[in-house]
Design an enzyme around this catalytic site. Sequence first.
Site, mmCIF file in Angstrom:
data_model
loop_
_atom_site.group_PDB
_atom_site.id
_atom_site.type_symbol
_atom_site.label_atom_id
_atom_site.label_comp_id
_atom_site.label_asym_id
_atom_site.label_seq_id
_atom_site.Cartn_x
_atom_site.Cartn_y
_atom_site.Cartn_z
ATOM 1 N N LYS A 34 0.725 -1.167 0.021
ATOM 2 C CA LYS A 34 0.281 -0.066 0.112
ATOM 3 C C LYS A 34 0.706 1.386 -0.097
ATOM 4 C CE LYS A 34 -0.825 0.363 4.912
ATOM 5 N NZ LYS A 34 0.288 1.095 5.152
ATOM 6 N N GLY A 40 8.616 -2.119 3.671
ATOM 7 C CA GLY A 40 7.912 -2.251 5.039
ATOM 8 C C GLY A 40 8.456 -1.214 6.092
ATOM 9 N N LEU A 201 15.252 3.135 23.925
ATOM 10 C CA LEU A 201 16.484 3.051 24.375
ATOM 11 C C LEU A 201 17.378 3.618 22.922
ATOM 12 C CD1 LEU A 201 16.956 -0.177 26.463
ATOM 13 C CD2 LEU A 201 17.040 2.159 27.217
ATOM 14 N N LEU A 333 10.234 -8.755 15.125
ATOM 15 C CA LEU A 333 11.669 -8.742 14.462
ATOM 16 C C LEU A 333 11.644 -8.793 12.986
ATOM 17 C CD1 LEU A 333 13.465 -10.800 17.401
ATOM 18 C CD2 LEU A 333 13.345 -8.264 17.046
ATOM 19 N N HIS A 458 42.910 -14.265 16.999
ATOM 20 C CA HIS A 458 43.263 -13.453 17.888
ATOM 21 C C HIS A 458 43.974 -12.205 17.427
ATOM 22 C CE1 HIS A 458 45.110 -12.186 21.661
ATOM 23 N NE2 HIS A 458 46.416 -11.889 20.989
HETATM 24 P P1 FAD Z 1 6.454 -4.667 8.032
HETATM 25 O O1 FAD Z 1 7.774 -4.241 7.898
HETATM 26 O O2 FAD Z 1 5.399 -3.690 8.833
HETATM 27 O O3 FAD Z 1 5.614 -4.612 6.496
HETATM 28 C C1 FAD Z 1 4.419 -4.811 6.394
HETATM 29 C C2 FAD Z 1 4.076 -4.147 5.043
HETATM 30 O O4 FAD Z 1 2.711 -4.423 4.916
HETATM 31 C C3 FAD Z 1 4.018 -2.534 5.052
HETATM 32 O O5 FAD Z 1 5.060 -1.960 4.125
HETATM 33 C C4 FAD Z 1 2.637 -2.180 5.041
HETATM 34 O O6 FAD Z 1 2.616 -0.820 4.474
HETATM 35 C C5 FAD Z 1 2.047 -3.281 4.296
HETATM 36 N N1 FAD Z 1 0.451 -3.480 4.563
HETATM 37 C C6 FAD Z 1 -0.064 -3.434 5.398
HETATM 38 N N2 FAD Z 1 -1.411 -3.619 5.222
HETATM 39 C C7 FAD Z 1 -1.464 -3.714 3.744
HETATM 40 C C8 FAD Z 1 -2.543 -3.994 2.971
HETATM 41 N N3 FAD Z 1 -3.749 -4.174 3.352
HETATM 42 N N4 FAD Z 1 -1.996 -4.134 1.620
HETATM 43 C C9 FAD Z 1 -1.248 -3.765 1.168
HETATM 44 N N5 FAD Z 1 -0.199 -3.489 2.000
HETATM 45 C C10 FAD Z 1 -0.173 -3.558 3.121
HETATM 46 N N6 FAD Z 1 13.546 -4.960 14.059
HETATM 47 C C11 FAD Z 1 14.675 -5.792 13.747
HETATM 48 O O7 FAD Z 1 14.852 -7.080 13.716
HETATM 49 N N7 FAD Z 1 15.829 -5.222 14.096
HETATM 50 C C12 FAD Z 1 15.721 -3.788 14.057
HETATM 51 O O8 FAD Z 1 16.770 -3.116 14.499
HETATM 52 C C13 FAD Z 1 14.714 -3.268 14.183
HETATM 53 N N8 FAD Z 1 14.544 -1.770 14.335
HETATM 54 C C14 FAD Z 1 13.451 -1.155 14.524
HETATM 55 C C15 FAD Z 1 13.114 0.314 14.535
HETATM 56 C C16 FAD Z 1 11.975 0.887 14.735
HETATM 57 C C17 FAD Z 1 11.916 2.338 14.919
HETATM 58 C C18 FAD Z 1 10.725 -0.199 14.370
HETATM 59 C C19 FAD Z 1 9.434 0.927 14.254
HETATM 60 C C20 FAD Z 1 10.781 -1.354 14.296
HETATM 61 C C21 FAD Z 1 12.034 -2.041 14.296
HETATM 62 N N9 FAD Z 1 12.315 -3.334 14.037
HETATM 63 C C22 FAD Z 1 13.619 -3.889 14.084
HETATM 64 C C23 FAD Z 1 11.091 -4.182 13.764
HETATM 65 C C24 FAD Z 1 10.838 -4.510 12.272
HETATM 66 O O9 FAD Z 1 10.788 -3.270 11.574
HETATM 67 C C25 FAD Z 1 9.757 -5.291 12.229
HETATM 68 O O10 FAD Z 1 9.738 -6.542 12.951
HETATM 69 C C26 FAD Z 1 9.462 -5.779 10.612
HETATM 70 O O11 FAD Z 1 9.436 -4.829 9.848
HETATM 71 C C27 FAD Z 1 8.379 -6.862 10.566
HETATM 72 O O12 FAD Z 1 8.187 -7.332 9.337
HETATM 73 P P2 FAD Z 1 6.806 -7.352 8.485
HETATM 74 O O13 FAD Z 1 7.132 -7.716 7.178
HETATM 75 O O14 FAD Z 1 6.124 -8.452 9.308
HETATM 76 O O15 FAD Z 1 6.144 -6.167 8.400
HETATM 77 P P1 NAD Z 2 8.645 -2.430 23.392
HETATM 78 O O1 NAD Z 2 7.723 -3.365 23.732
HETATM 79 O O2 NAD Z 2 9.948 -2.955 23.180
HETATM 80 O O3 NAD Z 2 8.932 -1.625 24.694
HETATM 81 C C1 NAD Z 2 7.721 -0.719 25.270
HETATM 82 C C2 NAD Z 2 8.008 -0.153 26.640
HETATM 83 O O4 NAD Z 2 7.022 0.771 27.051
HETATM 84 C C3 NAD Z 2 8.026 -1.228 27.651
HETATM 85 O O5 NAD Z 2 8.961 -1.534 28.178
HETATM 86 C C4 NAD Z 2 6.636 -1.265 28.329
HETATM 87 O O6 NAD Z 2 6.835 -1.621 29.678
HETATM 88 C C5 NAD Z 2 6.511 0.280 28.371
HETATM 89 N N1 NAD Z 2 5.458 1.160 28.580
HETATM 90 C C6 NAD Z 2 4.095 0.524 28.059
HETATM 91 N N2 NAD Z 2 2.905 1.309 28.591
HETATM 92 C C7 NAD Z 2 3.571 2.548 29.220
HETATM 93 C C8 NAD Z 2 3.223 3.520 30.107
HETATM 94 N N3 NAD Z 2 1.987 3.636 29.836
HETATM 95 N N4 NAD Z 2 4.194 4.185 30.574
HETATM 96 C C9 NAD Z 2 5.350 4.030 30.443
HETATM 97 N N5 NAD Z 2 5.850 3.045 29.957
HETATM 98 C C10 NAD Z 2 5.054 2.124 29.350
HETATM 99 O O7 NAD Z 2 8.064 -1.668 22.278
HETATM 100 P P2 NAD Z 2 9.115 -0.772 21.343
HETATM 101 O O8 NAD Z 2 10.163 -0.162 22.030
HETATM 102 O O9 NAD Z 2 8.059 0.265 21.249
HETATM 103 O O10 NAD Z 2 9.149 -1.460 20.155
HETATM 104 C C11 NAD Z 2 8.156 -2.006 19.344
HETATM 105 C C12 NAD Z 2 8.659 -3.182 18.610
HETATM 106 O O11 NAD Z 2 9.701 -2.781 17.589
HETATM 107 C C13 NAD Z 2 9.168 -4.081 19.662
HETATM 108 O O12 NAD Z 2 8.487 -5.412 19.479
HETATM 109 C C14 NAD Z 2 10.467 -4.452 19.073
HETATM 110 O O13 NAD Z 2 10.925 -6.040 18.667
HETATM 111 C C15 NAD Z 2 10.481 -3.824 17.739
HETATM 112 N N6 NAD Z 2 11.963 -3.193 17.499
HETATM 113 C C16 NAD Z 2 12.972 -3.740 17.389
HETATM 114 C C17 NAD Z 2 14.324 -3.310 17.247
HETATM 115 C C18 NAD Z 2 15.460 -4.106 17.476
HETATM 116 O O14 NAD Z 2 15.506 -5.505 17.190
HETATM 117 N N7 NAD Z 2 16.596 -3.680 17.390
HETATM 118 C C19 NAD Z 2 14.318 -2.096 17.138
HETATM 119 C C20 NAD Z 2 12.988 -1.154 17.335
HETATM 120 C C21 NAD Z 2 12.105 -1.792 17.540
#
Ligand code: FAD
Ligand code: NAD
Length: 479
Positions: A34, A40, A201, A333, A458
């Site tokens: 979309k 994504g 973080l 992830l 090493h």
């Molecule tokens: P998405 O990446 O969310 O992709 C889903 C896609 O589906 C999107 O492009 C969306 O537009 C599309 N879509 C949804 N509904 C429809 C529809 N009806 N029709 C057509 N298209 C549609 N994970 C890590 O492992 N390492 C990281 O370092 C990491 N960092 C992150 C940092 C941030 C700030 C955030 C927000 C997330 C991070 N994540 C990280 C999590 C990671 O981005 C997600 O776990 C991962 O993108 C999930 O992949 P997915 O393919 O399931 O979904």
């Molecule tokens: P998260 O679940 O990691 O952390 C959310 C935090 O917010 C928790 O510690 C929770 O206790 C706290 N929280 C919830 N309600 C609250 C409230 N009312 N007041 C204060 N604290 C509150 O979620 P996120 O950091 O938003 O990340 C979302 C997802 O994206 C995660 O599932 C993560 O796996 C994925 N992600 C992964 C990476 C990576 O793999 N490096 C990086 C970014 C995001």
Amino acid sequence: MDSYDLIIIGAGPGGYVAAIRAAQLGLSVACIEKDATLGGTCLNVGCIPSKALLESSEKYYEATDKKGLAAHGIAIGQLELDLTKMLGRKDKIVKQLTSGVAMLFRKNDVESLHGLGRFTGEREGQKHVIEVVGADGKPAHTIAGTNVLIATGSKVASIPGVEFDILGSGAGARVGTSTEALSWPEVPEHLVVIGAGVIGLELGSVWARLGAKVTVLEYMPRLLPTMETDVGDAALKLFKRQGLAFHFGVRVTAAVASGDAAKVTYQDGDEQKVIDCDRVLVAVGRKPMTDGLGLAQIGIEPDRRGCIGVDDHFRTSVEGVWAIGDVIPGPMLAHLAEHEGICAVETMAGQPGHVNYEAIPNVIYTHPEIASLGKTTAELDEAGVPYRVGKFPLMANGRAKALGETDGFVKIVAHAQTDRILGASIIAARAGDLIAELAVAVEFSASAEDIARSIHAHPTMAESVKEAALDALGRVINF
Ligand code: FAD
Ligand code: NAD
């Protein structure tokens, strides 16, 4: 009506990787997205842009000498931050990677369709009929698929009382999500982060390194409660040293923007407290994305958390409909979404697809990085599994000394009788790269002895992994 062996809805890391693997397996594939670009959340507003900013901000932080560049005999004169350029670099990396996915689709003959994919509930023979709805709300294409893989990912979650102010994005986003926090046009004076999870973080670190005062409000009583306690404790010390302030066990009840400022209200025990700041990052988790998908048309009802239920091979309750990635239960992830997608399409193609949930590395890309895998000692205690722990501090590693990266440790947990590796945690510079060896070890059911007897070059940080394995066996050498 065009028809395919497989229609994938969503081109994130789950969907696009599944599309390419399915094409390799000889299936005809269409992938519907979309958004304007492919890749994504991960490539557009997640993993990649956040890591680009983490790298840039770490370089700046290093140059401010807070990490002892002077000890290397390097003095820096006038230091300047060109934030516009830093953000531009991040955007360029995103563009290169998202257009790379489009190129991979062309190379693999994956039909890429732009629009919102939705189930109509109709069938063309056994095939599911899917509409691709354009920006005008009208179906641009109607296609049919023997299999449909839902890979629609997730969207930001919020909490009551938080009023997002994201319409203006950039400058206007006083109370924003991770997406806005990847593009703020100036360094906040005082950033309040709600949620000390992964996003809080990582992005809290980015802005703290660039000079913002950062206050993190967290509902849970301690940092990283699902990880080993010594990991959470060590990480907290390090983040505090980097200037981040934390309040644990507090509940945010409101976050509201007003002009160029914002106000966050939270409950700390019996006391209601207020913080005035100029930016708020709401990072309290993400929830599955199923908006507009038409699940009700085919009789799929998401669970209480909005997730689509699947079996071990990612089949939903409806024949021919599969789901993977953030939209199903489990960790959110990118690498897990990819593996689930590969497992699903290999199963469709009659191959034995498999995902080992004990071997999924979890990495927080702060500095140092925090990586974990498998079971924690608390989980093993609860399950009554006997184990041994091996731990090795980076302080005792020669390469870490040379790099000036002596913070952290490697911890390996192995079964007390079989010596099989059950879990691992690493806090270290590039812990995300170091944990890969242990993911392979767990995948191959390796023992601590196997790691200890594998020759590690090493001097490398990876020698700490070998030493931690030796420690689990009572034979550590360098500590
Ligand atoms: P998405 O990446 O969310 O992709 C889903 C896609 O589906 C999107 O492009 C969306 O537009 C599309 N879509 C949804 N509904 C429809 C529809 N009806 N029709 C057509 N298209 C549609 N994970 C890590 O492992 N390492 C990281 O370092 C990491 N960092 C992150 C940092 C941030 C700030 C955030 C927000 C997330 C991070 N994540 C990280 C999590 C990671 O981005 C997600 O776990 C991962 O993108 C999930 O992949 P997915 O393919 O399931 O979904
Ligand atoms: P998260 O679940 O990691 O952390 C959310 C935090 O917010 C928790 O510690 C929770 O206790 C706290 N929280 C919830 N309600 C609250 C409230 N009312 N007041 C204060 N604290 C509150 O979620 P996120 O950091 O938003 O990340 C979302 C997802 O994206 C995660 O599932 C993560 O796996 C994925 N992600 C992964 C990476 C990576 O793999 N490096 C990086 C970014 C995001």
